[in-house]
Design an enzyme around this catalytic site. Structure first.
Site, PDB file in Angstrom:
ATOM      1  CG  ASP A 183       6.570  -8.890  -4.936  1.00 47.52           C
ATOM      2  OD1 ASP A 183       5.554  -9.359  -3.892  1.00 47.52           O
ATOM      3  OD2 ASP A 183       6.278  -8.305  -6.020  1.00 47.52           O
ATOM      4  CG  HIS A 185       4.427 -11.492  -7.317  1.00 53.48           C
ATOM      5  ND1 HIS A 185       3.508 -12.174  -8.512  1.00 53.48           N
ATOM      6  CD2 HIS A 185       4.035 -10.570  -7.601  1.00 53.48           C
ATOM      7  CE1 HIS A 185       3.387 -11.225  -9.101  1.00 53.48           C
ATOM      8  NE2 HIS A 185       3.490 -10.167  -8.648  1.00 53.48           N
ATOM      9  CD  GLU A 209       4.542  -6.086  -3.468  1.00 46.95           C
ATOM     10  OE1 GLU A 209       4.603  -6.071  -3.491  1.00 46.95           O
ATOM     11  OE2 GLU A 209       6.036  -4.828  -2.927  1.00 46.95           O
ATOM     12  CD  GLU A 235       0.636  -6.944  -5.126  1.00 50.22           C
ATOM     13  OE1 GLU A 235       0.290  -7.395  -6.564  1.00 50.22           O
ATOM     14  OE2 GLU A 235       1.999  -6.773  -5.061  1.00 50.22           O
ATOM     15  CG  HIS A 285       0.841  -2.451  -6.439  1.00 47.52           C
ATOM     16  ND1 HIS A 285      -0.359  -3.322  -7.393  1.00 47.52           N
ATOM     17  CD2 HIS A 285       2.174  -3.256  -6.494  1.00 47.52           C
ATOM     18  CE1 HIS A 285       0.727  -3.902  -8.105  1.00 47.52           C
ATOM     19  NE2 HIS A 285       1.389  -4.437  -7.917  1.00 47.52           N
TER      20      HIS A 285
END
Length: 382
Positions: A183, A185, A209, A235, A285
């Site tokens: 991730d 982020h 991700e 997400e 998510h």
């Protein structure tokens, strides 16, 4: 049946529960929240309640359209999270009223189990490896890890090497006995994302991700064109209209709508179907609480393209409460070999310990994510 009352409960660690009551005594639970903005979502829920009191909770589609379209301004994380929790509670009521689990209302099971993955934290490789070992002992073999720390728009090779070294050590420790997604982020901008993804390819992560923020979604197809690694995101997309653009543009192999942020079960059911038409996988998510997870599971069990389900047991954010602390029927969430099974009780299938919820809501913390800064003082993505 008519809706008579709506109550919200902000709870540790960083959740909010919603209870909708009816004149027939049937109660539905939802989980409307934006982590770090719970009070704002709470205000939105109560503002929307004017459209709900006195209405028939069985008319889920009509209520959803009213909540979304009755205001001239729409969309975005706050409104869509408020709608999401309300929507979850309405499905819970309908399932209980009819005596069936929500997945039956959505057409019935398309699979018998769904693989879960667990987030693993830690600042050092040794900490991550220890966390993975602990989780493998209880049946997990699929994980998600931070792909990197904060990274400048153009950053030095030492930052790249440090991120790659962590992944290399994990792969060396476990070989192919585990799978893990990385991730980013949204911490990485497009120039460094290209470099970092290329450097990570030899370690064959399951997916990358949010290599860049959703605001930079035009880079997803460009990044996907330069790598064989699957790109995942979603997400921070909040409606089928957000997903429409990224699906049409291509680039994503996995979408990750959050059922507490993206309009609830009603909207995410449509998003999942859209993704299937583009041959894109679904992995909802869910770093949140039990009502959000239950909602995700009902979608997983009716969406053919669902491949993985995130869950928050043991996640580092859960300070003050664990995933199932507010749940009476904990046994229904038990996993075998890292898989969840259908929740078969009527409605969402999660029985909430309301007495504990009321008590813990009296001193709920106002969780905030940290504010990161670069060495020069500029604000970095967290």
């Amino acid at each position: 049946m008519k809706i008579t009352k709506i109550t919200t409960y902000r709870l540790p660690p960083r959740w909010m529960f919603l209870k909708i009551e009816t004149d027939e005594g049937i109660v539905g639970w939802g989980e409307p929240v934006i982590e770090g903005r719970a009070r704002t979502v709470e205000a939105a829920v109560h503002e929307l309640s004017d459209y709900l009191i006195g209405q028939d909770p069985a008319r889920i589609n009509d209520i959803w359209q009213v909540l979304y379209r009755a205001g001239f301004y729409r969309g975005g994380p706050i409104l869509m999270s408020a709608i999401a929790g309300i929507d979850q509670a309405l499905w819970d009521i309908k399932g209980k009223a009819l005596g069936v689990p929500v997945y039956q209302l959505l057409g019935g099971l398309v699979r018998d189990k769904i693989k879960a993955y667990s987030w693993v934290g830690g600042d050092r490789p040794s900490e991550v490896i220890a966390g993975i070992k602990k989780l493998t002992e209880i049946g997990f073999d699929t994980f998600k890890l931070n792909g990197c720390e904060e990274m400048g728009i153009i950053d030095n090779s030492r930052k790249v090497d440090a991120a790659v070294a962590v992944v290399a050590e994990i792969r060396e420790a476990f070989g192919n006995s585990i799978e893990f997604g990385l991730d980013f982020h949204g911490r990485v901008d497009a120039p460094m994302a290209k470099i970092l993804i290329k450097e990570l390819e030899p370690y064959r992560p399951l997916f990358i991700e949010e290599p860049v923020l959703a605001e930079q979604a035009e880079y997803y197809p460009r990044l996907a064109a330069q790598t064989h690694l699957p790109i995942a995101a979603g997400e921070r997309m909040f409606s089928r209209f957000d997903f429409k653009r990224v699906l049409a543009d291509g680039g994503l192999a996995i979408i990750q709508p959050d059922l507490s942020h993206a309009g609830g079960i009603t909207e995410c059911f449509k998003i999942a179907a859209m993704a299937e038409a583009y041959d894109v996988a679904l992995a909802p998510h869910c770093p949140l609480g039990p009502i959000a997870l239950a909602s995700c599971l009902h979608l997983d069990f009716v969406a053919r393209n669902a491949v993985l389900q995130e869950q928050s047991m043991g996640i580092h954010y859960n300070k003050g409460a664990e995933l199932l602390d507010y749940v009476i029927n904990k046994e229904d969430f038990a996993m075998t070999d890292g898989h969840f099974y259908p929740l078969n009780k009527p409605g969402l299938g999660v029985e909430i310990n309301e007495e504990l919820v009321i008590e813990r809501s009296k001193n709920a913390p106002d969780w905030r994510n940290p504010v990161w800064r670069y060495p020069d003082g500029a604000v970095a993505e967290w």
